[in-house]
Design a protein around this motif. Structure first.
Motif, short mmCIF file in Angstrom:
data_model
loop_
_atom_site.label_atom_id
_atom_site.label_comp_id
_atom_site.label_asym_id
_atom_site.label_seq_id
_atom_site.Cartn_x
_atom_site.Cartn_y
_atom_site.Cartn_z
N ASP A 26 28.23 -1.60 -1.17
CA ASP A 26 29.43 -2.44 -1.02
C ASP A 26 29.97 -2.26 0.40
O ASP A 26 30.32 -1.14 0.79
CB ASP A 26 30.51 -2.03 -2.03
CG ASP A 26 30.33 -2.71 -3.37
OD1 ASP A 26 29.69 -3.79 -3.41
OD2 ASP A 26 30.80 -2.16 -4.38
N GLY A 27 30.00 -3.33 1.17
CA GLY A 27 30.61 -3.27 2.49
C GLY A 27 29.76 -2.66 3.57
O GLY A 27 30.22 -2.49 4.71
N LEU A 28 28.51 -2.28 3.29
CA LEU A 28 27.62 -1.70 4.29
C LEU A 28 26.28 -2.42 4.26
O LEU A 28 25.89 -2.99 3.24
CB LEU A 28 27.40 -0.21 4.02
CG LEU A 28 28.61 0.71 4.13
CD1 LEU A 28 28.23 2.11 3.64
CD2 LEU A 28 29.12 0.77 5.55
N SER A 29 25.57 -2.38 5.38
CA SER A 29 24.26 -3.01 5.45
C SER A 29 23.25 -2.20 4.64
O SER A 29 23.35 -0.97 4.53
CB SER A 29 23.79 -3.11 6.90
OG SER A 29 24.68 -3.90 7.66
N PRO A 30 22.24 -2.85 4.06
CA PRO A 30 21.23 -2.14 3.28
C PRO A 30 20.31 -1.31 4.15
O PRO A 30 20.20 -1.53 5.35
CB PRO A 30 20.47 -3.27 2.58
CG PRO A 30 20.64 -4.45 3.49
CD PRO A 30 22.01 -4.31 4.09
N VAL A 31 19.63 -0.36 3.53
CA VAL A 31 18.62 0.44 4.21
C VAL A 31 17.38 0.50 3.34
O VAL A 31 17.44 0.27 2.12
CB VAL A 31 19.11 1.88 4.52
CG1 VAL A 31 20.30 1.87 5.45
CG2 VAL A 31 19.43 2.63 3.22
N VAL A 32 16.25 0.82 3.97
CA VAL A 32 14.99 0.98 3.25
C VAL A 32 14.47 2.39 3.50
O VAL A 32 14.54 2.89 4.63
CB VAL A 32 13.94 -0.05 3.71
CG1 VAL A 32 12.60 0.21 3.02
CG2 VAL A 32 14.42 -1.46 3.43
N GLN A 33 13.95 3.02 2.46
CA GLN A 33 13.40 4.37 2.57
C GLN A 33 11.97 4.39 2.07
O GLN A 33 11.62 3.70 1.10
CB GLN A 33 14.25 5.35 1.75
CG GLN A 33 13.71 6.75 1.64
CD GLN A 33 12.85 6.98 0.39
OE1 GLN A 33 12.79 6.12 -0.47
NE2 GLN A 33 12.19 8.11 0.31
N SER A 78 0.82 -1.22 0.00
CA SER A 78 0.00 0.00 0.00
C SER A 78 0.85 1.27 0.00
O SER A 78 0.31 2.37 -0.13
CB SER A 78 -0.92 0.01 1.22
OG SER A 78 -1.78 -1.11 1.22
N TRP A 79 2.16 1.14 0.18
CA TRP A 79 3.01 2.34 0.29
C TRP A 79 4.28 2.14 -0.53
O TRP A 79 4.71 1.02 -0.82
CB TRP A 79 3.37 2.60 1.75
CG TRP A 79 3.91 1.38 2.44
CD1 TRP A 79 5.20 0.90 2.45
CD2 TRP A 79 3.15 0.45 3.21
NE1 TRP A 79 5.30 -0.25 3.17
CE2 TRP A 79 4.05 -0.56 3.66
CE3 TRP A 79 1.80 0.36 3.59
CZ2 TRP A 79 3.64 -1.65 4.44
CZ3 TRP A 79 1.39 -0.72 4.37
CH2 TRP A 79 2.32 -1.69 4.79
N ASN A 80 4.87 3.25 -0.90
CA ASN A 80 6.11 3.21 -1.67
C ASN A 80 7.29 2.86 -0.76
O ASN A 80 7.26 3.16 0.44
CB ASN A 80 6.37 4.55 -2.36
CG ASN A 80 6.72 5.64 -1.37
OD1 ASN A 80 7.84 5.74 -0.89
ND2 ASN A 80 5.75 6.49 -1.04
N PHE A 81 8.31 2.25 -1.33
CA PHE A 81 9.55 2.03 -0.59
C PHE A 81 10.69 1.77 -1.56
O PHE A 81 10.47 1.34 -2.70
CB PHE A 81 9.42 0.87 0.41
CG PHE A 81 9.13 -0.48 -0.20
CD1 PHE A 81 10.16 -1.31 -0.65
CD2 PHE A 81 7.83 -0.93 -0.32
CE1 PHE A 81 9.90 -2.55 -1.19
CE2 PHE A 81 7.55 -2.18 -0.87
CZ PHE A 81 8.57 -2.98 -1.31
N THR A 82 11.89 2.05 -1.10
CA THR A 82 13.10 1.82 -1.89
C THR A 82 14.14 1.13 -1.02
O THR A 82 14.40 1.55 0.11
CB THR A 82 13.69 3.15 -2.41
OG1 THR A 82 12.72 3.80 -3.24
CG2 THR A 82 14.96 2.91 -3.22
N ILE A 83 14.71 0.05 -1.54
CA ILE A 83 15.76 -0.70 -0.85
C ILE A 83 17.10 -0.31 -1.48
O ILE A 83 17.28 -0.45 -2.70
CB ILE A 83 15.54 -2.21 -0.97
CG1 ILE A 83 14.15 -2.60 -0.46
CG2 ILE A 83 16.63 -2.97 -0.20
CD1 ILE A 83 13.75 -4.02 -0.82
#
Length: 277
Positions: free
Chosen positions: A220-227, A211-216
């Motif tokens: 390189d070398g860092l943990s992912p984030v979600v916005q 139901s909502w937008n998101f971006t993953i």
């Protein structure tokens, strides 16, 4: 002393124009200018080394000075000159997007920013100008940001981008039928790049839709984030459990939607049904 100023002086000393450097080294013309003006940093060490080689910077001490300036520029939050027109948290997101090696996004409301045609971006921002009390300058700068973000897609070593859109998003008129046709063409153009995939979930497909937008964002070398963003703020999650939840949502929608190879056909059919005059 700033990295941008030093690079500009070195370029001018060699008699090169910014356009010549961009063509020779495969950078965008805007990137060269924005780095030299200090609006954005130069995140990749390899890019700086190529510039130093082209500008005949051979002395180890001189090269170390430029490397130190680059490290200092990366410690500053990017897009500072746009801070007053961006939602809370957006400058940080733009810096992370710039450094990401893989970007996966789902947009159920509007075309994802990295895919937007300039006419679509302009129509979207102009329509909100009065209601959201934006100045003409804020609109123009917002469009400039959006177009600059897209340049990374065609640069050497640009990120892998995978975007899922809903048919409803592409049926919603922004601007005019001519704007929508231009936007369809831009999606097809970008999806032909080796590093860009676009999928569209048809309205009549009985499947899960967030139901909502998101971006993953992955690095390189860092943990992912979600916005995920809203009218006045952008929110980020970095906990593994949160990121994992969004990954499952994205993977489920990607699996159910027609494959990226079907996107040009879907857009062609939509254009024939909706936007032919």
């Amino acid at each position: 002393m700033t990295l941008g100023k030093e690079l500009r002086e070195l370029r001018e000393r060699t008699g090169l124009t910014a356009e010549a450097v961009s063509l020779e080294l495969g950078f965008s013309r805007s990137k060269v200018s924005r780095v030299e003006s200090g609006d954005i940093p130069l995140p990749k060490l390899a890019d700086l080394e190529r510039l130093m080689d082209r500008y005949n910077v051979t002395d180890p001490d001189d090269r170390e000075v430029l490397l130190s300036l680059q490290r200092g520029s990366l410690s500053k939050e990017p897009y500072l000159s746009y801070r007053n027109i961006l939602p809370s948290g957006m400058p940080l997101y733009l810096g992370l997007e710039r450094d990401a090696v893989r970007i996966r996004s789902y947009e159920p409301g509007v075309v994802f920013g990295l895919l937007q045609d300039e006419s679509y971006a302009r129509a979207q921002m102009e329509s909100a100008k009065v209601v959201e009390e934006r100045t003409t300058d804020a609109v123009e700068r917002g469009i400039r940001i959006r177009m600059e973000r897209k340049e990374r897609l065609i640069e050497p070593g640009g990120p892998e981008v995978h975007v899922i859109l809903t048919e409803n998003t592409l049926r919603t008129v922004i601007g005019s039928p001519a704007v929508m046709r231009a936007q369809y063409r831009e999606i097809v153009r970008l999806s032909n790049l080796d590093n860009v995939e676009v999928q569209i979930i048809p309205d009549d497909l009985p499947t899960y839709r967030s139901s909502w937008n998101f971006t993953i964002l992955e690095f390189d070398g860092l943990s992912p984030v979600v916005q995920s963003d809203s009218y006045k703020a952008t929110t980020m999650w970095s906990k593994a459990s949160d990121v994992g939840q969004y990954r499952r949502q994205f993977d489920d929608m990607a699996k159910a939607a027609p494959g990226p190879a079907q996107t040009p056909r879907i857009l062609h059919d939509l254009e024939k049904r909706l936007w032919n005059e």
